[in-house]
Design a protein around this motif. Structure first.
Motif, PDB file in Angstrom:
ATOM      1  N   ILE A 112      -0.529   7.848  -5.769  1.00 33.28           N
ATOM      2  CA  ILE A 112      -0.014   8.039  -4.413  1.00 33.28           C
ATOM      3  C   ILE A 112      -1.154   8.036  -3.404  1.00 33.28           C
ATOM      4  O   ILE A 112      -1.045   7.429  -2.325  1.00 33.28           O
ATOM      5  CB  ILE A 112       0.828   9.325  -4.335  1.00 33.28           C
ATOM      6  N   ASP A 113      -2.260   8.674  -3.741  1.00 29.93           N
ATOM      7  CA  ASP A 113      -3.416   8.656  -2.838  1.00 29.93           C
ATOM      8  C   ASP A 113      -3.910   7.232  -2.621  1.00 29.93           C
ATOM      9  O   ASP A 113      -4.278   6.851  -1.489  1.00 29.93           O
ATOM     10  CB  ASP A 113      -4.543   9.518  -3.416  1.00 29.93           C
ATOM     11  N   ARG A 114      -3.905   6.432  -3.671  1.00 28.19           N
ATOM     12  CA  ARG A 114      -4.351   5.042  -3.545  1.00 28.19           C
ATOM     13  C   ARG A 114      -3.405   4.248  -2.653  1.00 28.19           C
ATOM     14  O   ARG A 114      -3.835   3.414  -1.841  1.00 28.19           O
ATOM     15  CB  ARG A 114      -4.437   4.407  -4.929  1.00 28.19           C
ATOM     16  N   THR A 115      -2.104   4.510  -2.794  1.00 33.46           N
ATOM     17  CA  THR A 115      -1.106   3.832  -1.963  1.00 33.46           C
ATOM     18  C   THR A 115      -1.299   4.153  -0.494  1.00 33.46           C
ATOM     19  O   THR A 115      -1.293   3.267   0.374  1.00 33.46           O
ATOM     20  CB  THR A 115       0.313   4.237  -2.407  1.00 33.46           C
ATOM     21  N   VAL A 116      -1.481   5.436  -0.194  1.00 32.17           N
ATOM     22  CA  VAL A 116      -1.677   5.871   1.191  1.00 32.17           C
ATOM     23  C   VAL A 116      -2.963   5.281   1.763  1.00 32.17           C
ATOM     24  O   VAL A 116      -3.004   4.842   2.922  1.00 32.17           O
ATOM     25  CB  VAL A 116      -1.687   7.409   1.271  1.00 32.17           C
ATOM     26  N   ALA A 117      -4.009   5.246   0.954  1.00 35.43           N
ATOM     27  CA  ALA A 117      -5.273   4.672   1.418  1.00 35.43           C
ATOM     28  C   ALA A 117      -5.135   3.182   1.695  1.00 35.43           C
ATOM     29  O   ALA A 117      -5.730   2.652   2.647  1.00 35.43           O
ATOM     30  CB  ALA A 117      -6.366   4.922   0.376  1.00 35.43           C
ATOM     31  N   GLU A 118      -4.343   2.498   0.885  1.00 34.17           N
ATOM     32  CA  GLU A 118      -4.181   1.054   1.031  1.00 34.17           C
ATOM     33  C   GLU A 118      -3.329   0.680   2.243  1.00 34.17           C
ATOM     34  O   GLU A 118      -3.646  -0.250   2.983  1.00 34.17           O
ATOM     35  CB  GLU A 118      -3.532   0.476  -0.236  1.00 34.17           C
ATOM     36  N   PHE A 119      -2.246   1.431   2.465  1.00 36.94           N
ATOM     37  CA  PHE A 119      -1.274   1.035   3.483  1.00 36.94           C
ATOM     38  C   PHE A 119      -1.204   1.987   4.677  1.00 36.94           C
ATOM     39  O   PHE A 119      -0.470   1.719   5.628  1.00 36.94           O
ATOM     40  CB  PHE A 119       0.114   0.906   2.857  1.00 36.94           C
ATOM     41  N   GLY A 120      -1.930   3.082   4.626  1.00 36.91           N
ATOM     42  CA  GLY A 120      -1.999   3.978   5.776  1.00 36.91           C
ATOM     43  C   GLY A 120      -0.905   5.019   5.868  1.00 36.91           C
ATOM     44  O   GLY A 120      -0.805   5.734   6.872  1.00 36.91           O
ATOM     45  N   GLY A 121      -0.098   5.146   4.843  1.00 36.35           N
ATOM     46  CA  GLY A 121       0.951   6.152   4.866  1.00 36.35           C
ATOM     47  C   GLY A 121       1.944   5.913   3.750  1.00 36.35           C
ATOM     48  O   GLY A 121       1.763   5.037   2.902  1.00 36.35           O
ATOM     49  N   LEU A 122       3.020   6.721   3.751  1.00 36.51           N
ATOM     50  CA  LEU A 122       4.070   6.582   2.752  1.00 36.51           C
ATOM     51  C   LEU A 122       5.394   6.988   3.394  1.00 36.51           C
ATOM     52  O   LEU A 122       5.491   8.057   3.996  1.00 36.51           O
ATOM     53  CB  LEU A 122       3.787   7.463   1.527  1.00 36.51           C
ATOM     54  N   ASP A 123       6.396   6.124   3.273  1.00 39.22           N
ATOM     55  CA  ASP A 123       7.684   6.350   3.921  1.00 39.22           C
ATOM     56  C   ASP A 123       8.845   6.486   2.943  1.00 39.22           C
ATOM     57  O   ASP A 123       9.796   7.215   3.222  1.00 39.22           O
ATOM     58  CB  ASP A 123       7.994   5.196   4.882  1.00 39.22           C
ATOM     59  N   VAL A 124       8.779   5.774   1.841  1.00 43.21           N
ATOM     60  CA  VAL A 124       9.899   5.744   0.902  1.00 43.21           C
ATOM     61  C   VAL A 124       9.394   5.986  -0.513  1.00 43.21           C
ATOM     62  O   VAL A 124       8.466   5.305  -0.968  1.00 43.21           O
ATOM     63  CB  VAL A 124      10.642   4.392   0.949  1.00 43.21           C
ATOM     64  N   LEU A 125      10.006   6.949  -1.193  1.00 41.81           N
ATOM     65  CA  LEU A 125       9.708   7.202  -2.595  1.00 41.81           C
ATOM     66  C   LEU A 125      10.946   6.885  -3.413  1.00 41.81           C
ATOM     67  O   LEU A 125      12.034   7.413  -3.138  1.00 41.81           O
ATOM     68  CB  LEU A 125       9.322   8.672  -2.806  1.00 41.81           C
ATOM     69  N   VAL A 126      10.803   6.009  -4.398  1.00 39.12           N
ATOM     70  CA  VAL A 126      11.903   5.686  -5.306  1.00 39.12           C
ATOM     71  C   VAL A 126      11.534   6.172  -6.704  1.00 39.12           C
ATOM     72  O   VAL A 126      10.625   5.641  -7.337  1.00 39.12           O
ATOM     73  CB  VAL A 126      12.196   4.174  -5.338  1.00 39.12           C
TER      74      VAL A 126
END
Length: 256
Positions: A69-83
């Motif tokens: 999750i940290d890598r995702t946020v770092a890559e895209f600048g945030g997180l909006d949807v968790l599936v």
């Protein structure tokens, strides 16, 4: 879904793959999370590599979840949807023949995995203007399925988790819903039908009919793309007032 970032577990095949592909088609950034190399195959099916992040993840391992999750946020600048789609079928056997390790493994993937991803995604979801959590339960989270005690118990737990999280996260406008698919075409359901056929002492087609299709309104299995369409709706602005729900996509197998 332009501009939204989604983290999809179990994205290497089946329903998870279809959800990831549907989100990508709608313009979302998509992190493809799973333990297997299948996430690379999913990534190859997406025409926008700049919006795609395969990230190896074991949902039963908290450090693996946190790092993904940290890598995702770092890559895209945030997180909006968790599936929370990652799941296993568990054993097919009467309860007195279920091995404790199989029980624990089913609960670890299907329930604890959803807890861990939600735990580490929540701080980021709270900061989103259109955040949602979509949990994959099952019609078996609402009705019995003979010889599948661990799976049924785990999917009922997902429904309870969903309802509670909806109220816990609602103050920050995060919607939380569960999708309850019926038996869905693909390799996993084929394995389950074969196991049921063996347990019942009947052939594959008879087991499919008796256990999965006889009591549905449409008399058929579900397509993974149908489940993905529902996930896309629940993640969209159109569903901003839909929360704490467990939505059936099952051809009419359940009525509540």
């Amino acid at each position: 879904m332009d501009g939204l970032t989604a983290f999809v577990t179990g994205a290497s095949r089946g329903i998870g793959r279809e959800i990831a592909l549907a989100f990508a088609r709608e313009g979302a950034n998509v992190a493809l999370a799973a333990r297997s190399d299948g996430i690379e195959g999913t990534a190859d099916l997406i025409d926008a590599p700049e919006r795609t992040l395969p990230v190896r993840t074991d949902v039963t391992d908290e450090s693996s979840v946190r790092e993904a999750i940290d890598r995702t946020v770092a890559e895209f600048g945030g997180l909006d949807v968790l599936v929370n789609n990652a799941g296993i079928a568990g054993p097919t056997a009467p309860v007195d023949e279920v091995d404790r390790d199989d029980w624990d493994r089913t609960m670890a993937v299907n329930v604890t995995g959803a807890y861990l991803t939600t735990k580490h995604a929540t701080p980021h979801l709270r900061g989103s203007e259109r955040a949602s959590v979509i949990n994959l339960s099952s019609i078996s989270g609402k009705r019995p399925l003979e010889n599948r005690t661990p799976y049924v118990a785990s999917k009922m737990a997902v429904v309870g988790l969903t309802r509670t999280l909806a109220f816990e996260l609602g103050e920050d406008d995060v919607t939380v819903n569960a999708i309850c698919p019926g038996a869905t075409r693909g390799p996993r359901i084929d394995d389950v039908i074969e196991a049921q056929a063996e347990a019942l002492g009947v052939g594959y087609e008879e087991a499919k009919r008796r256990v999965f299709t006889d009591d549905t309104a449409l008399g058929t299995l579900v397509d993974a793309s149908d489940v993905a369409a529902m996930a896309t709706f629940l993640a969209s602005e159109d569903a901003r007032h839909v929360t704490a729900q467990d939505v059936n996509v099952d051809g009419g197998a359940t009525w509540y």
